[in-house]
Design a protein around this motif. Sequence first.
Motif, PDB file in Angstrom:
ATOM      1  N   UNK A  24      48.280  45.497  29.716  1.00 35.39           N
ATOM      2  CA  UNK A  24      46.864  45.813  29.622  1.00 35.39           C
ATOM      3  C   UNK A  24      46.305  45.988  31.024  1.00 35.39           C
ATOM      4  N   UNK A  25      45.275  46.821  31.150  1.00 27.90           N
ATOM      5  CA  UNK A  25      44.677  47.115  32.442  1.00 27.90           C
ATOM      6  C   UNK A  25      43.509  46.166  32.697  1.00 27.90           C
ATOM      7  N   UNK A  26      43.572  45.451  33.830  1.00 22.46           N
ATOM      8  CA  UNK A  26      42.529  44.500  34.184  1.00 22.46           C
ATOM      9  C   UNK A  26      42.241  44.575  35.680  1.00 22.46           C
ATOM     10  N   UNK A  27      41.092  44.067  36.056  1.00 18.77           N
ATOM     11  CA  UNK A  27      40.717  43.965  37.462  1.00 18.77           C
ATOM     12  C   UNK A  27      39.919  42.696  37.681  1.00 18.77           C
ATOM     13  N   UNK A  28      39.697  42.373  38.947  1.00 22.76           N
ATOM     14  CA  UNK A  28      39.006  41.129  39.283  1.00 22.76           C
ATOM     15  C   UNK A  28      37.581  41.409  39.749  1.00 22.76           C
ATOM     16  N   UNK A  29      36.628  40.673  39.180  1.00 22.87           N
ATOM     17  CA  UNK A  29      35.239  40.790  39.606  1.00 22.87           C
ATOM     18  C   UNK A  29      35.048  40.083  40.943  1.00 22.87           C
ATOM     19  N   UNK A  30      34.073  40.555  41.726  1.00 21.90           N
ATOM     20  CA  UNK A  30      33.847  40.009  43.053  1.00 21.90           C
ATOM     21  C   UNK A  30      33.321  38.582  43.024  1.00 21.90           C
ATOM     22  N   UNK A  31      33.510  37.870  44.134  1.00 22.13           N
ATOM     23  CA  UNK A  31      33.068  36.482  44.230  1.00 22.13           C
ATOM     24  C   UNK A  31      31.554  36.353  44.160  1.00 22.13           C
ATOM     25  N   UNK A  32      30.837  37.405  44.558  1.00 23.47           N
ATOM     26  CA  UNK A  32      29.371  37.357  44.569  1.00 23.47           C
ATOM     27  C   UNK A  32      28.749  37.937  43.298  1.00 23.47           C
ATOM     28  N   UNK A  33      29.562  38.340  42.339  1.00 25.93           N
ATOM     29  CA  UNK A  33      29.037  38.916  41.103  1.00 25.93           C
ATOM     30  C   UNK A  33      28.225  37.882  40.339  1.00 25.93           C
ATOM     31  N   UNK A  34      27.086  38.306  39.782  1.00 29.05           N
ATOM     32  CA  UNK A  34      26.243  37.386  39.027  1.00 29.05           C
ATOM     33  C   UNK A  34      26.873  37.001  37.702  1.00 29.05           C
ATOM     34  N   UNK A  35      27.714  37.893  37.163  1.00 29.48           N
ATOM     35  CA  UNK A  35      28.311  37.657  35.851  1.00 29.48           C
ATOM     36  C   UNK A  35      29.819  37.533  36.000  1.00 29.48           C
ATOM     37  N   UNK A  36      30.354  36.377  35.651  1.00 28.00           N
ATOM     38  CA  UNK A  36      31.787  36.107  35.675  1.00 28.00           C
ATOM     39  C   UNK A  36      32.433  36.377  37.037  1.00 28.00           C
ATOM     40  N   UNK A  37      31.933  35.774  38.115  1.00 27.38           N
ATOM     41  CA  UNK A  37      32.538  35.999  39.435  1.00 27.38           C
ATOM     42  C   UNK A  37      33.987  35.546  39.487  1.00 27.38           C
ATOM     43  N   UNK A 165      34.164  50.320  43.447  1.00 30.22           N
ATOM     44  CA  UNK A 165      34.645  49.051  43.985  1.00 30.22           C
ATOM     45  C   UNK A 165      34.182  47.828  43.192  1.00 30.22           C
ATOM     46  N   UNK A 166      33.741  48.060  41.950  1.00 25.08           N
ATOM     47  CA  UNK A 166      33.236  46.924  41.165  1.00 25.08           C
ATOM     48  C   UNK A 166      34.349  45.960  40.777  1.00 25.08           C
ATOM     49  N   UNK A 167      35.538  46.499  40.493  1.00 21.54           N
ATOM     50  CA  UNK A 167      36.695  45.674  40.190  1.00 21.54           C
ATOM     51  C   UNK A 167      37.727  45.850  41.290  1.00 21.54           C
ATOM     52  N   UNK A 168      38.256  44.748  41.772  1.00 20.68           N
ATOM     53  CA  UNK A 168      39.347  44.801  42.745  1.00 20.68           C
ATOM     54  C   UNK A 168      40.661  44.418  42.054  1.00 20.68           C
ATOM     55  N   UNK A 169      41.757  44.635  42.740  1.00 17.14           N
ATOM     56  CA  UNK A 169      43.078  44.270  42.221  1.00 17.14           C
ATOM     57  C   UNK A 169      43.337  44.852  40.832  1.00 17.14           C
ATOM     58  N   UNK A 170      42.909  46.121  40.640  1.00 13.65           N
ATOM     59  CA  UNK A 170      43.220  46.784  39.382  1.00 13.65           C
ATOM     60  C   UNK A 170      44.729  46.841  39.196  1.00 13.65           C
ATOM     61  N   UNK A 171      45.176  46.449  38.019  1.00 14.58           N
ATOM     62  CA  UNK A 171      46.622  46.417  37.798  1.00 14.58           C
ATOM     63  C   UNK A 171      46.937  46.342  36.307  1.00 14.58           C
ATOM     64  N   UNK A 172      48.161  46.781  36.000  1.00 13.13           N
ATOM     65  CA  UNK A 172      48.689  46.633  34.658  1.00 13.13           C
ATOM     66  C   UNK A 172      49.339  45.264  34.564  1.00 13.13           C
ATOM     67  N   UNK A 173      48.867  44.460  33.635  1.00 14.48           N
ATOM     68  CA  UNK A 173      49.352  43.096  33.470  1.00 14.48           C
ATOM     69  C   UNK A 173      50.103  43.007  32.144  1.00 14.48           C
ATOM     70  N   UNK A 174      51.315  42.492  32.179  1.00 12.94           N
ATOM     71  CA  UNK A 174      52.057  42.315  30.946  1.00 12.94           C
ATOM     72  C   UNK A 174      51.234  41.448  29.986  1.00 12.94           C
ATOM     73  N   UNK A 175      51.147  41.879  28.749  1.00 14.51           N
ATOM     74  CA  UNK A 175      50.349  41.145  27.779  1.00 14.51           C
ATOM     75  C   UNK A 175      50.820  39.695  27.668  1.00 14.51           C
ATOM     76  N   UNK A 176      52.108  39.490  27.762  1.00 14.16           N
ATOM     77  CA  UNK A 176      52.654  38.133  27.660  1.00 14.16           C
ATOM     78  C   UNK A 176      52.299  37.263  28.859  1.00 14.16           C
TER      79      UNK A 176
END
Length: 231
Positions: A24-37, A165-176
Amino acid sequence: MDKTAVRNAATVIVLRDRHDDPSILMGQRGASAAFMPNKFVFPGGAVDAEDAQVPLATPLPAVCHDRLADDAPDGLQHALAAAAIRELWEETGLILGRPGTWPGDVPEDWQQFAATGHLPAADRLQFVFRALTPPGRPRRFDARFFLVDAAHIRTDIDDFTHACDELSHLQWIKLRDARSFDLPFITEVVLAEVESRVATEDPPASVPYFRNSDEASLFLRLRGHPMPETD
């Protein structure tokens, strides 16, 4: 704008190699994000007013359109589908669409998408989950989660060069392996639903709804109300 008001939102879960070793494709929200940093999340965001007017090359599957109508304002389905496709484009640079020419003026938030020569296409989106953010959070969203197979993406699914640049470290992550990342609670719940959908490519007959209100937190099922047949 009242930042504590509930906003409709759309989230996209892109599934790759579903019949082999799914990712699945996921990314990381920034440390300063108001929602789910700092959390790893799926691409997604709030519905914009202009999304309701965006032309779709293909509509949502009928069953998904029907489920989205449950406990929701009339006619919201189109805007949710468009928002899902726009957020996927903005946050990953991936295109879910069909080649085509836009009629009339293109809304500002859609101009870069339109410049690729595509119209958004919703027929491959599958509505699989809905969640309302609990009260007391800095942002509240009524989020609809859409599942789409990576085979239907029009661009190179490993090319994120057009992502914002809203999501960093975009990557395909094994579902498992996904639960080893720092995930929001609701994302972990949604992952269980995704795992149950891997073996089938048909839209679900009913959709889980995690509704958090001032009164209670409830798990419901959205079953839809089929439109009567007409002559």
